[in-house]
Enzyme design. Structure first.
Site, PDB file in Angstrom:
ATOM      1  CB  SER A  17      -0.592   0.000   1.026  1.00  0.00           C
ATOM      2  OG  SER A  17      -1.386   1.443   1.595  1.00  0.00           O
ATOM      3  CG  LEU A  18       1.199   3.656  -3.279  1.00  0.00           C
ATOM      4  CD1 LEU A  18       0.963   4.231  -4.928  1.00  0.00           C
ATOM      5  CD2 LEU A  18       2.882   3.031  -3.363  1.00  0.00           C
ATOM      6  CB  THR A  69      -8.479  -1.175   3.762  1.00  0.00           C
ATOM      7  OG1 THR A  69      -8.830  -1.602   2.142  1.00  0.00           O
ATOM      8  CG2 THR A  69      -6.885  -2.188   3.790  1.00  0.00           C
ATOM      9  CE  LYS A  73     -12.708  -0.055   2.873  1.00  0.00           C
ATOM     10  NZ  LYS A  73     -12.621   0.770   1.244  1.00  0.00           N
ATOM     11  CG  ASN A  94     -12.200   5.331   4.687  1.00  0.00           C
ATOM     12  OD1 ASN A  94     -13.153   5.485   5.691  1.00  0.00           O
ATOM     13  ND2 ASN A  94     -11.228   4.910   3.598  1.00  0.00           N
ATOM     14  CG  ASP A 109     -13.646   3.911   1.021  1.00  0.00           C
ATOM     15  OD1 ASP A 109     -12.066   4.342   0.466  1.00  0.00           O
ATOM     16  OD2 ASP A 109     -13.767   2.873   1.944  1.00  0.00           O
ATOM     17  N   GLY A 135     -19.859  -3.355  -5.029  1.00  0.00           N
ATOM     18  CA  GLY A 135     -19.890  -4.030  -4.161  1.00  0.00           C
ATOM     19  C   GLY A 135     -18.975  -2.312  -2.947  1.00  0.00           C
ATOM     20  N   GLY A 136     -17.959  -2.628  -2.498  1.00  0.00           N
ATOM     21  CA  GLY A 136     -17.708  -1.845  -0.947  1.00  0.00           C
ATOM     22  C   GLY A 136     -17.506  -0.830  -2.134  1.00  0.00           C
ATOM     23  CB  VAL A 227     -13.113   3.223  -8.032  1.00  0.00           C
ATOM     24  CG1 VAL A 227     -13.332   2.691  -6.860  1.00  0.00           C
ATOM     25  CG2 VAL A 227     -14.563   4.166  -8.956  1.00  0.00           C
TER      26      VAL A 227
HETATM   27  P1  NAD Z   1     -15.712  -5.583  -4.244  1.00  0.00           P
HETATM   28  O1  NAD Z   1     -14.678  -7.240  -4.457  1.00  0.00           O
HETATM   29  O2  NAD Z   1     -16.445  -5.714  -3.029  1.00  0.00           O
HETATM   30  O3  NAD Z   1     -16.930  -5.320  -5.594  1.00  0.00           O
HETATM   31  C1  NAD Z   1     -16.366  -4.897  -6.852  1.00  0.00           C
HETATM   32  C2  NAD Z   1     -17.865  -5.783  -7.300  1.00  0.00           C
HETATM   33  O4  NAD Z   1     -17.740  -5.849  -8.793  1.00  0.00           O
HETATM   34  C3  NAD Z   1     -18.684  -6.838  -7.597  1.00  0.00           C
HETATM   35  O5  NAD Z   1     -19.897  -6.882  -6.784  1.00  0.00           O
HETATM   36  C4  NAD Z   1     -18.370  -7.976  -7.985  1.00  0.00           C
HETATM   37  O6  NAD Z   1     -19.346  -8.584  -8.850  1.00  0.00           O
HETATM   38  C5  NAD Z   1     -18.439  -6.945  -9.301  1.00  0.00           C
HETATM   39  N1  NAD Z   1     -17.592  -7.275 -10.585  1.00  0.00           N
HETATM   40  C6  NAD Z   1     -16.253  -8.084 -11.098  1.00  0.00           C
HETATM   41  N2  NAD Z   1     -16.497  -8.073 -12.471  1.00  0.00           N
HETATM   42  C7  NAD Z   1     -17.297  -7.261 -13.075  1.00  0.00           C
HETATM   43  C8  NAD Z   1     -17.444  -7.381 -14.045  1.00  0.00           C
HETATM   44  N3  NAD Z   1     -17.029  -7.952 -15.568  1.00  0.00           N
HETATM   45  N4  NAD Z   1     -18.236  -6.413 -14.467  1.00  0.00           N
HETATM   46  C9  NAD Z   1     -19.487  -5.641 -13.737  1.00  0.00           C
HETATM   47  N5  NAD Z   1     -19.231  -6.210 -12.307  1.00  0.00           N
HETATM   48  C10 NAD Z   1     -17.940  -7.243 -11.707  1.00  0.00           C
HETATM   49  O7  NAD Z   1     -14.946  -4.878  -4.526  1.00  0.00           O
HETATM   50  P2  NAD Z   1     -14.448  -3.324  -4.604  1.00  0.00           P
HETATM   51  O8  NAD Z   1     -13.543  -3.456  -3.037  1.00  0.00           O
HETATM   52  O9  NAD Z   1     -15.351  -2.522  -4.643  1.00  0.00           O
HETATM   53  O10 NAD Z   1     -13.427  -2.622  -5.005  1.00  0.00           O
HETATM   54  C11 NAD Z   1     -13.373  -1.897  -6.656  1.00  0.00           C
HETATM   55  C12 NAD Z   1     -12.242  -1.755  -7.157  1.00  0.00           C
HETATM   56  O11 NAD Z   1     -12.018  -0.011  -6.668  1.00  0.00           O
HETATM   57  C13 NAD Z   1     -10.568  -2.371  -6.983  1.00  0.00           C
HETATM   58  O12 NAD Z   1     -10.114  -2.190  -7.908  1.00  0.00           O
HETATM   59  C14 NAD Z   1     -10.036  -1.336  -6.186  1.00  0.00           C
HETATM   60  O13 NAD Z   1      -8.719  -0.947  -5.399  1.00  0.00           O
HETATM   61  C15 NAD Z   1     -10.811  -0.027  -6.388  1.00  0.00           C
HETATM   62  N6  NAD Z   1     -10.750   1.109  -5.124  1.00  0.00           N
HETATM   63  C16 NAD Z   1     -10.103   2.387  -5.476  1.00  0.00           C
HETATM   64  C17 NAD Z   1     -10.298   3.243  -4.256  1.00  0.00           C
HETATM   65  C18 NAD Z   1      -9.875   4.364  -4.591  1.00  0.00           C
HETATM   66  O14 NAD Z   1      -9.688   5.571  -3.902  1.00  0.00           O
HETATM   67  N7  NAD Z   1      -9.813   4.792  -5.890  1.00  0.00           N
HETATM   68  C19 NAD Z   1     -10.672   2.618  -2.916  1.00  0.00           C
HETATM   69  C20 NAD Z   1     -11.377   1.295  -2.626  1.00  0.00           C
HETATM   70  C21 NAD Z   1     -11.566   0.684  -3.339  1.00  0.00           C
END
Ligand code: NAD
Length: 282
Positions: A17-18, A69, A73, A94, A109, A135-136, A227
């Site tokens: 993590s950064l 994280t 959460k 978070n 977030d 998702g989250g 995201v």
């Molecule tokens: P998660 O596993 O909780 O949710 C992901 C969702 O995407 C799931 O509901 C899954 O069914 C769905 N999904 C997966 N592939 C799919 C596709 N091809 N088409 C449609 N739906 C699909 O994951 P998360 O915690 O929500 O994380 C998602 C992304 O967000 C990750 O890449 C994470 O690194 C990124 N993220 C970024 C930040 C930021 O600050 N920029 C913060 C949190 C998470």
């Protein structure tokens, strides 16, 4: 003597993590002796079941706060004394700050996404927004989009139940926003009239290369907000630029959620531009 501050991040798979570098560099700019520790559950043989012990130990050991994280959460909430209004509505935390003998949970977030969105796409048309991924991260960004007063928000997920559940909880919170859910088979149809697309699935990350949205579905009448932040330019963002869409990368959300947490921990205003420059150099 500079003020000393100890914070940390609890989760799994967070060894690279950064976040520590971002917090410590910003702390140093404020003249703080700021240390930020990684508490990776996997590498310590721990699980989310150990959270109550970890959170109370951190308070006893003098930590100012914790970031939380995946996969903790939601589970962390049971260990806290109070929640911010937004964290309570989202049901996810978070950021935990220890003060006056109490542990208080926040969610940066949604606010990180929101601040980045306001900065990068200030006049974005929110009349018809499609969000892929419920998702989250998806729950936090959909909350931000609805809170901004979207006209219509359509949630699409490979797991239709997840999209449906998020639709149900957001509809209660935002009765004035038309919130719909749709299966992946409807993605092309809903994108046709969309004014904006938020991408919140893991597809496009270094570990999950590719794009969840076929390039042929992108058109210049929509903006595209990402995201995923590693890499900074995902395949989706590159395709969206080629299609003539205004784009917003996930880097800003990552930085602003850290900036908001820094402010909660330290009571000082973070310099988000400086943090973005620093994050980009890492
Ligand atoms: P998660 O596993 O909780 O949710 C992901 C969702 O995407 C799931 O509901 C899954 O069914 C769905 N999904 C997966 N592939 C799919 C596709 N091809 N088409 C449609 N739906 C699909 O994951 P998360 O915690 O929500 O994380 C998602 C992304 O967000 C990750 O890449 C994470 O690194 C990124 N993220 C970024 C930040 C930021 O600050 N920029 C913060 C949190 C998470």
């Amino acid at each position: 003597m500079p003020e000393s501050l100890l914070c940390g991040l609890i989760g799994t798979g967070i060894g690279k993590s950064l976040t520590p570098a971002m917090h410590e560099a910003e702390g140093a700019e404020h003249g703080l002796n700021y240390q930020y520790r990684i508490i990776d559950l996997n590498s310590r043989g721990l699980t989310a079941l150990d959270l109550p012990r970890l959170v109370s130990s951190a308070a006893d050991l003098g930590f100012r706060g914790l970031n939380i994280t995946h996969p903790c959460k939601q589970r962390v909430i049971a260990t806290l004394d109070a929640l911010s209004e937004d964290a309570a509505r989202l049901g996810a935390v978070n950021t935990v700050v220890f003060a006056d003998g109490r542990a208080v949970g926040h969610n940066t977030d949604w606010s990180g996404f929101d601040r980045n969105f306001g900065r990068g796409l200030p006049d974005a048309d929110l009349a018809d927004v499609v969000q892929l991924g419920a998702g989250g991260a998806g729950a936090a960004v959909a909350y931000a989009i609805a809170r901004r007063g979207a006209g219509k928000l359509t949630l699409v997920d490979a797991d239709p139940l997840r999209a449906q559940q998020l639709r149900e909880s957001l509809s209660v919170m935002f009765p004035d926003v038309e919130i719909l859910s749709a299966g992946l088979d409807r993605l092309a149809a809903v994108l046709e009239s969309a004014t904006g697309l938020v991408h919140a699935t893991p597809i496009g990350m270094v570990e999950h290369p590719g794009s969840a949205v076929p390039e042929s579905l992108l058109h210049p009448r929509m903006w595209v907000a990402e995201v995923v932040y590693r890499p900074a330019e995902t395949e989706l963002l590159a395709a969206a630029s080629r299609a003539g869409c205004r784009t917003l990368s996930g880097t800003g959300m990552a930085v602003f959620q850290a900036a908001d947490a820094f402010e909660i921990f330290t009571g000082r205003t973070a310099d988000a531009d400086r943090m973005i420059a620093h994050m980009s150099s890492l």
